[in-house]
Design a protein around this motif. Structure first.
Motif, PDB file in Angstrom:
ATOM      1  N   UNK A 132       0.850  -1.190   0.000  1.00  0.00           N
ATOM      2  CA  UNK A 132       0.000   0.000   0.000  1.00  0.00           C
ATOM      3  C   UNK A 132       0.885   1.239   0.000  1.00  0.00           C
ATOM      4  N   UNK A 133       0.561   2.172  -0.878  1.00  0.00           N
ATOM      5  CA  UNK A 133       1.204   3.483  -0.901  1.00  0.00           C
ATOM      6  C   UNK A 133       0.180   4.501  -0.427  1.00  0.00           C
ATOM      7  N   UNK A 134       0.424   5.105   0.730  1.00  0.00           N
ATOM      8  CA  UNK A 134      -0.447   6.137   1.271  1.00  0.00           C
ATOM      9  C   UNK A 134       0.149   7.511   0.954  1.00  0.00           C
ATOM     10  N   UNK A 135      -0.683   8.398   0.392  1.00  0.00           N
ATOM     11  CA  UNK A 135      -0.256   9.756   0.055  1.00  0.00           C
ATOM     12  C   UNK A 135      -1.180  10.735   0.773  1.00  0.00           C
ATOM     13  N   UNK A 136      -0.599  11.620   1.572  1.00  0.00           N
ATOM     14  CA  UNK A 136      -1.382  12.578   2.350  1.00  0.00           C
ATOM     15  C   UNK A 136      -0.811  13.980   2.163  1.00  0.00           C
ATOM     16  N   UNK A 137      -1.702  14.954   1.899  1.00  0.00           N
ATOM     17  CA  UNK A 137      -1.268  16.314   1.579  1.00  0.00           C
ATOM     18  C   UNK A 137      -0.945  17.155   2.809  1.00  0.00           C
ATOM     19  N   UNK A 138      -1.678  16.974   3.886  1.00  0.00           N
ATOM     20  CA  UNK A 138      -1.525  17.823   5.073  1.00  0.00           C
ATOM     21  C   UNK A 138      -0.297  17.377   5.874  1.00  0.00           C
ATOM     22  N   UNK A 139       0.700  18.237   6.029  1.00  0.00           N
ATOM     23  CA  UNK A 139       1.916  17.827   6.758  1.00  0.00           C
ATOM     24  C   UNK A 139       1.636  17.364   8.184  1.00  0.00           C
ATOM     25  N   UNK A 140       0.698  18.002   8.864  1.00  0.00           N
ATOM     26  CA  UNK A 140       0.404  17.623  10.247  1.00  0.00           C
ATOM     27  C   UNK A 140      -0.231  16.234  10.309  1.00  0.00           C
ATOM     28  N   UNK A 141      -1.180  15.978   9.430  1.00  0.00           N
ATOM     29  CA  UNK A 141      -1.812  14.661   9.394  1.00  0.00           C
ATOM     30  C   UNK A 141      -0.817  13.603   8.945  1.00  0.00           C
ATOM     31  N   UNK A 142       0.052  13.978   8.012  1.00  0.00           N
ATOM     32  CA  UNK A 142       1.056  13.027   7.522  1.00  0.00           C
ATOM     33  C   UNK A 142       1.970  12.552   8.644  1.00  0.00           C
ATOM     34  N   UNK A 143       2.306  13.425   9.575  1.00  0.00           N
ATOM     35  CA  UNK A 143       3.182  13.029  10.679  1.00  0.00           C
ATOM     36  C   UNK A 143       2.564  11.879  11.470  1.00  0.00           C
ATOM     37  N   UNK A 144       1.258  11.944  11.688  1.00  0.00           N
ATOM     38  CA  UNK A 144       0.560  10.858  12.390  1.00  0.00           C
ATOM     39  C   UNK A 144       0.550   9.591  11.544  1.00  0.00           C
ATOM     40  N   UNK A 145       0.284   9.753  10.250  1.00  0.00           N
ATOM     41  CA  UNK A 145       0.260   8.617   9.325  1.00  0.00           C
ATOM     42  C   UNK A 145       1.609   7.911   9.299  1.00  0.00           C
ATOM     43  N   UNK A 146       2.664   8.681   9.163  1.00  0.00           N
ATOM     44  CA  UNK A 146       4.009   8.112   9.064  1.00  0.00           C
ATOM     45  C   UNK A 146       4.386   7.357  10.336  1.00  0.00           C
ATOM     46  N   UNK A 147       4.058   7.941  11.478  1.00  0.00           N
ATOM     47  CA  UNK A 147       4.376   7.281  12.748  1.00  0.00           C
ATOM     48  C   UNK A 147       3.595   5.977  12.906  1.00  0.00           C
ATOM     49  N   UNK A 148       2.368   5.972  12.425  1.00  0.00           N
ATOM     50  CA  UNK A 148       1.507   4.798  12.565  1.00  0.00           C
ATOM     51  C   UNK A 148       2.068   3.592  11.826  1.00  0.00           C
ATOM     52  N   UNK A 149       2.694   3.833  10.655  1.00  0.00           N
ATOM     53  CA  UNK A 149       3.163   2.716   9.838  1.00  0.00           C
ATOM     54  C   UNK A 149       4.683   2.581   9.830  1.00  0.00           C
ATOM     55  N   UNK A 150       5.338   3.242  10.752  1.00  0.00           N
ATOM     56  CA  UNK A 150       6.791   3.108  10.863  1.00  0.00           C
ATOM     57  C   UNK A 150       7.147   1.645  11.132  1.00  0.00           C
ATOM     58  N   UNK A 151       8.077   1.123  10.357  1.00  0.00           N
ATOM     59  CA  UNK A 151       8.489  -0.264  10.535  1.00  0.00           C
ATOM     60  C   UNK A 151       7.662  -1.273   9.767  1.00  0.00           C
ATOM     61  N   UNK A 152       6.602  -0.829   9.101  1.00  0.00           N
ATOM     62  CA  UNK A 152       5.783  -1.732   8.288  1.00  0.00           C
ATOM     63  C   UNK A 152       6.332  -1.718   6.866  1.00  0.00           C
ATOM     64  N   UNK A 153       7.004  -2.783   6.487  1.00  0.00           N
ATOM     65  CA  UNK A 153       7.650  -2.839   5.184  1.00  0.00           C
ATOM     66  C   UNK A 153       6.703  -2.935   4.013  1.00  0.00           C
ATOM     67  N   UNK A 154       5.428  -3.191   4.280  1.00  0.00           N
ATOM     68  CA  UNK A 154       4.442  -3.296   3.202  1.00  0.00           C
ATOM     69  C   UNK A 154       3.785  -1.959   2.875  1.00  0.00           C
ATOM     70  N   UNK A 155       4.114  -0.925   3.648  1.00  0.00           N
ATOM     71  CA  UNK A 155       3.458   0.373   3.486  1.00  0.00           C
ATOM     72  C   UNK A 155       4.498   1.459   3.237  1.00  0.00           C
TER      73      UNK A 155
END
Length: 369
Positions: A200-223
């Motif tokens: 899965x490739x997740x693309x998010x425009x809002x930098x603040x929301x992206x920070x939460x997204x990135x932290x959520x999937x940190x270490x998940x090699x499939x994302x």
């Protein structure tokens, strides 16, 4: 002595099922009584000389009809013949007709509408009853056809979007990888994983929301998570950050503020925009790793798809949010998304609007051959 104005047939149903801004279209000799304001909302009536609803809706009328009323049309089946494309594409949400409009061909009317996925109901004695087959009890009454996108919201009371585990196999889609534009915090990940997608490739425009997204999937090699505003071209644009972040958009909210008055603009920031092909190339991502495109970009769907260009040829399916009324300035409507994807070899095979009449999700699948 004052006389009470008789209630127009079906008016209680329209008030229950339609938002105030929705538009009625009335066809037949009785259309005039719907256009005089008695319905409490706008109503259009094609000229009696119009060649058919398909031809009228193209250059003159709306491309999507919220509620169609047959009132003295003479030959209901012939009217449906003239609306073949609207019905095939489910661009009529509700259709009402008195049993007398059927001209003794009620079963044929039911069959025609059910063939396009519509559910049929009869409204008689103040009761709305689902009808799998046309009634034969001679009680008459008002009949109503409902497009499938409304079923969950109005009758099943199931407030949920597509379940891809069930939906994809039904339409022959086997997801390898999914690109999701407008990811928010990646809430769809479990839905994608359950459908069989391995990447899965997740693309998010809002930098603040992206920070939460990135932290959520940190270490998940499939994302893979990218912070980018996808549009039809490279440049810079204003981004409306809403009080409910899932409503944030590259476009200025318009109708959204009426439908959801409790959701307001918190602030406007500036972001860099890029087309999806350019974004993939700049990050060394192979388009062939992904065969499903998902878009949840609050009105930017048309721009994102336009910017995809030839990239669309590599997708087996596109699932995207679509609008049936303008919620963001210049957003385009579901019919505009149809135009783009139909031209690239896709068919729209499913729609759902579990939360509100004005928007929902649609699934497009590549046409065989």
């Amino acid at each position: 002595m004052q006389h009470e104005t008789p209630t127009l047939p079906g008016l209680p149903l329209q008030k229950a099922f339609l938002p105030p801004e929705a538009t009625l279209v009335a066809v037949g000799t009785g259309a005039g009584r719907w256009t005089d304001g008695a319905a409490g909302r706008a109503c259009l009536a094609p000229s009696s000389a119009a060649p058919g609803l398909d031809a009228w809706c193209g250059p003159i009328g709306p491309r999507h009809i919220d509620w169609l009323i047959l009132d003295g049309c003479g030959d209901a089946l012939a009217m449906l013949d003239g609306a073949a494309d609207l019905l095939r594409l489910r661009r009529i949400d509700f259709l009402q007709f008195e049993e007398s409009e059927s001209g003794g061909q009620l079963a044929a009317l039911y069959a025609r509408l059910q063939a396009h996925g519509y559910s049929l109901f009869r409204f008689a004695d103040r009761n709305l009853e689902f009808r799998a087959t046309p009634p034969e009890d001679g009680r008459g009454g008002l009949h109503m056809a409902v497009a499938p996108r409304h079923w969950n919201r109005l009758f099943a009371r199931s407030q949920g979007m597509f379940r891809y585990k069930d939906l994809f196999p039904r339409h022959g889609v086997a997801p390898r990888g999914i690109i999701h534009v407008g990811a928010h915090e990646g809430e769809e990940y479990a839905n994608y994983r359950d459908s069989g997608a391995t990447r899965v490739l997740f693309i998010e425009a809002d930098p603040a929301t992206f920070a939460t997204l990135q932290a959520k999937f940190a270490g998940n090699g499939d994302v893979v998570c990218l912070n980018a505003a996808v549009s039809d071209r490279a440049g810079r644009a204003r981004f409306s950050r809403m009080s409910s972040r899932q409503s944030s958009s590259l476009l200025e909210p318009t109708g959204h503020l009426t439908v959801y008055p409790h959701i307001t603009v918190d602030e406007v920031i500036e972001v860099e925009t890029r087309s999806l092909p350019d974004l993939l190339a700049s990050h060394g991502l192979a388009p062939g790793d992904f065969n499903v495109l998902a878009i949840d970009a609050q009105g930017s769907e048309r721009r994102i798809l336009t910017g995809c260009g030839d990239l669309l040829a590599g997708f087996d399916a596109v699932v995207t949010e679509v609008s049936y009324a303008e919620l963001y300035e210049g957003s385009g409507l579901a019919a505009d998304v149809d135009d783009i994807l139909f031209a690239h070899g896709f068919d729209r095979v499913a729609e759902t609007s579990p939360y509100h009449h004005s928007w929902g999700d649609a699934l497009y699948v590549r046409r065989p051959g």
